[in-house]
Scaffold this motif. Structure first.
Motif, short mmCIF file in Angstrom:
data_model
loop_
_atom_site.label_atom_id
_atom_site.label_comp_id
_atom_site.label_asym_id
_atom_site.label_seq_id
_atom_site.Cartn_x
_atom_site.Cartn_y
_atom_site.Cartn_z
N ARG A 170 1.21 -1.60 -0.17
CA ARG A 170 -0.14 0.03 -0.31
C ARG A 170 0.39 0.94 -0.55
O ARG A 170 1.72 1.48 1.07
CB ARG A 170 -0.88 0.03 1.34
CG ARG A 170 -2.20 0.59 1.52
CD ARG A 170 -3.06 0.24 1.84
NE ARG A 170 -2.80 1.07 3.06
CZ ARG A 170 -3.90 1.06 4.18
NH1 ARG A 170 -5.19 0.43 4.38
NH2 ARG A 170 -3.29 1.95 5.22
N GLU A 171 0.35 2.25 -0.73
CA GLU A 171 1.27 3.25 -1.07
C GLU A 171 1.72 4.07 0.37
O GLU A 171 2.99 4.45 0.26
CB GLU A 171 0.48 3.93 -1.98
CG GLU A 171 1.66 5.10 -2.45
CD GLU A 171 2.16 4.71 -2.84
OE1 GLU A 171 3.83 5.29 -2.49
OE2 GLU A 171 2.72 3.69 -3.96
N ASP A 172 0.81 4.17 1.11
CA ASP A 172 1.01 5.39 1.94
C ASP A 172 2.07 4.28 3.03
O ASP A 172 2.89 4.67 4.04
CB ASP A 172 -0.18 5.60 2.98
CG ASP A 172 -0.89 4.30 3.12
OD1 ASP A 172 -1.04 2.84 2.70
OD2 ASP A 172 -1.72 4.53 4.64
N ALA A 173 2.07 2.64 3.08
CA ALA A 173 2.73 2.67 4.48
C ALA A 173 3.98 2.49 3.67
O ALA A 173 5.23 2.39 3.73
CB ALA A 173 2.03 0.35 3.94
N ARG A 174 4.14 1.84 2.40
CA ARG A 174 5.60 1.91 1.03
C ARG A 174 6.66 3.72 1.32
O ARG A 174 7.14 3.44 1.66
CB ARG A 174 4.84 2.08 -0.56
CG ARG A 174 6.34 2.05 -1.17
CD ARG A 174 6.00 2.36 -2.43
NE ARG A 174 5.36 1.73 -3.35
CZ ARG A 174 5.69 1.20 -4.47
NH1 ARG A 174 7.09 1.20 -3.77
NH2 ARG A 174 5.16 0.13 -4.96
N ALA A 175 4.90 4.78 2.15
CA ALA A 175 5.79 5.95 1.74
C ALA A 175 6.41 6.16 3.21
O ALA A 175 7.39 6.77 3.60
CB ALA A 175 4.46 7.09 1.61
N ILE A 176 6.05 5.20 4.14
CA ILE A 176 6.58 5.55 5.54
C ILE A 176 8.58 4.47 5.41
O ILE A 176 9.07 5.71 6.21
CB ILE A 176 5.53 5.41 6.88
CG1 ILE A 176 4.07 6.08 7.22
CG2 ILE A 176 6.25 4.74 8.01
CD1 ILE A 176 3.23 5.05 7.64
N ALA A 220 11.89 -7.74 -0.40
CA ALA A 220 12.08 -8.20 0.95
C ALA A 220 11.36 -7.13 1.88
O ALA A 220 10.42 -7.17 2.55
CB ALA A 220 13.37 -8.70 1.16
N ARG A 221 11.55 -5.44 2.45
CA ARG A 221 11.46 -4.88 2.83
C ARG A 221 10.23 -4.16 2.21
O ARG A 221 9.19 -3.96 2.73
CB ARG A 221 12.68 -3.31 2.22
CG ARG A 221 13.50 -4.03 3.44
CD ARG A 221 14.48 -2.47 3.68
NE ARG A 221 15.12 -2.95 4.59
CZ ARG A 221 16.32 -2.59 4.27
NH1 ARG A 221 17.40 -2.68 2.94
NH2 ARG A 221 18.32 -2.84 4.98
N LEU A 222 9.63 -4.72 1.39
CA LEU A 222 8.49 -4.02 0.69
C LEU A 222 7.17 -5.06 1.07
O LEU A 222 6.02 -4.79 0.99
CB LEU A 222 8.58 -3.77 -1.05
CG LEU A 222 8.31 -2.47 -1.46
CD1 LEU A 222 8.57 -2.88 -2.69
CD2 LEU A 222 8.03 -1.57 -0.81
#
Lengths: 248, 248
Positions: free
Chosen positions: A104-110, A125-127
């Protein structure tokens, strides 16, 4: 506590915890999150009513989450939301709720704020840590960024105690708090077998309170810590005084 | 561990634990028995697959025991078998099995050995500790005499750690042991997010083993302990060597 346990703070919210992790069940790691959560919930007037520990296996996680979220006001999970192949909690929660899951974009941005060069460092992996079930709300992780999430009444948090504690700090203000139950402990230097009869009489005189006896052995001597819990505080203090009068 | 966890020692016996006690759920007491039991069972080749913690309330105990004894080879309970009014485990277990419960002569005789004057000291409260469900077998308690008991596949033991441990020592030789699973730990000073990709490849090369990654934060540095578990030992060592080669 038998008869009275459930009526103590009867209108208070109830909660359950699900600890996810082979390392706890194999004896490699001693769980620390249960004890911390228990204390924090008690202080918030929320009754932790059940804990389960299951392995890193999707069917076990799904079955436990499904049972617990239907039985209690709040559920808290710990463990299994990191980047490695054995971190399967997010997918299992999505399966339990029957919803999709994706980055999800907001989680990726964080997550990206953790790295000088997110393009390079935000590897597959981190994604995985940005995979959030559809409809979930993120839980802030001030320690290492990778967020937890809430879906329905289930709060999905990290297993590393420092991160679990920080996430819980973020979650607690969002919960309905109950009336904090008053508690008094009285240490009685009597074997429980001699204390038990008179203590049962004290308990019978205070039926609205929970009175528990926790025996100990210290340097060969038997005693018990008696814990009186309930509301109002004045009633707890009166019962604790009755207990204290049983000391030899 | 997802796919392989259940197949590790696939013919080994399985077990569950039921911790009974308001004091754990309120945060007053930190449970110690789970960690001890987990280590002992792992050493005996018995897979601890699930733990539940419930309050001192008969319906909760009955529901949990009923679920667990039907799902696993062995069940171990801790807590609630003392002499005080809040010790209701024995009655709850009898209810779960649908059998009667009463003071039993052999248990009373064991308790009597604790006292110089059993006629005087074996009061009604202490005699509660000789209440044994019909058909149960006693479990020896060399610390404080009051026995635990086994009924069906359920082993009912004390909550006081010193007594729990002694009872477990008595019980372990009576269980079917499995093949002790080999285990190797490798500490990798890499953030899990960088380790995860290569580690997943190692895990894929060793599909018969369980490979778990347990992240840590030490003085601001991220790392992970990777635990490889399975059989035979040589395969575990080979996989651990592959993991160690991932270190920076």
């Amino acid at each position: 506590m038998t008869e009275t346990g459930q009526s103590i703070g009867g209108t208070n919210p109830t909660a359950a915890m699900l600890v996810i992790g082979d390392e706890i069940l194999s004896g490699r790691t001693r769980d620390a999150n249960m004890h911390h959560l228990a204390g924090q919930l008690t202080a918030a007037g929320i009754r932790l009513a059940e804990v389960r520990v299951v392995a890193d296996e999707e069917p076990a996680i799904v079955a436990a989450v499904t049972a617990l979220r239907g039985s209690y006001d709040y559920v808290f999970t710990s463990g299994g939301i990191g980047p490695t192949h054995d971190d399967i909690t997010a997918d299992a929660i999505a399966a339990a709720f029957g919803v999709g899951i994706d980055v999800r974009e907001d989680a990726r941005a964080i997550l990206a704020t953790n790295y000088a060069d997110p393009e390079r460092d935000l590897n597959p992996a981190r994604l995985r840590m940005a995979r959030i079930p559809d409809g979930a709300t993120l839980i802030d992780n001030p320690v290492s960024k990778a967020p937890g999430f809430r879906i329905g009444n289930v709060h999905v948090m990290a297993g590393v105690p420092k991160v679990f504690n920080a996430m819980l700090d973020a979650v607690l203000p969002t919960l309905r708090h109950g009336q904090a139950v008053a508690s008094r402990s009285v240490d009685i230097a009597l074997p429980e077998g001699e204390l038990a009869g008179p203590l049962a009489e004290v308990a019978a005189r205070h039926p609205a309170l929970s009175i528990g006896s926790y025996p100990y052995i210290r340097e060969g001597s038997y005693g018990a810590v008696v814990v009186v819990r309930g509301l109002p505080e004045a009633a707890v203090e009166a019962a604790a005084a009755d207990v204290a009068a049983l000391a030899p």
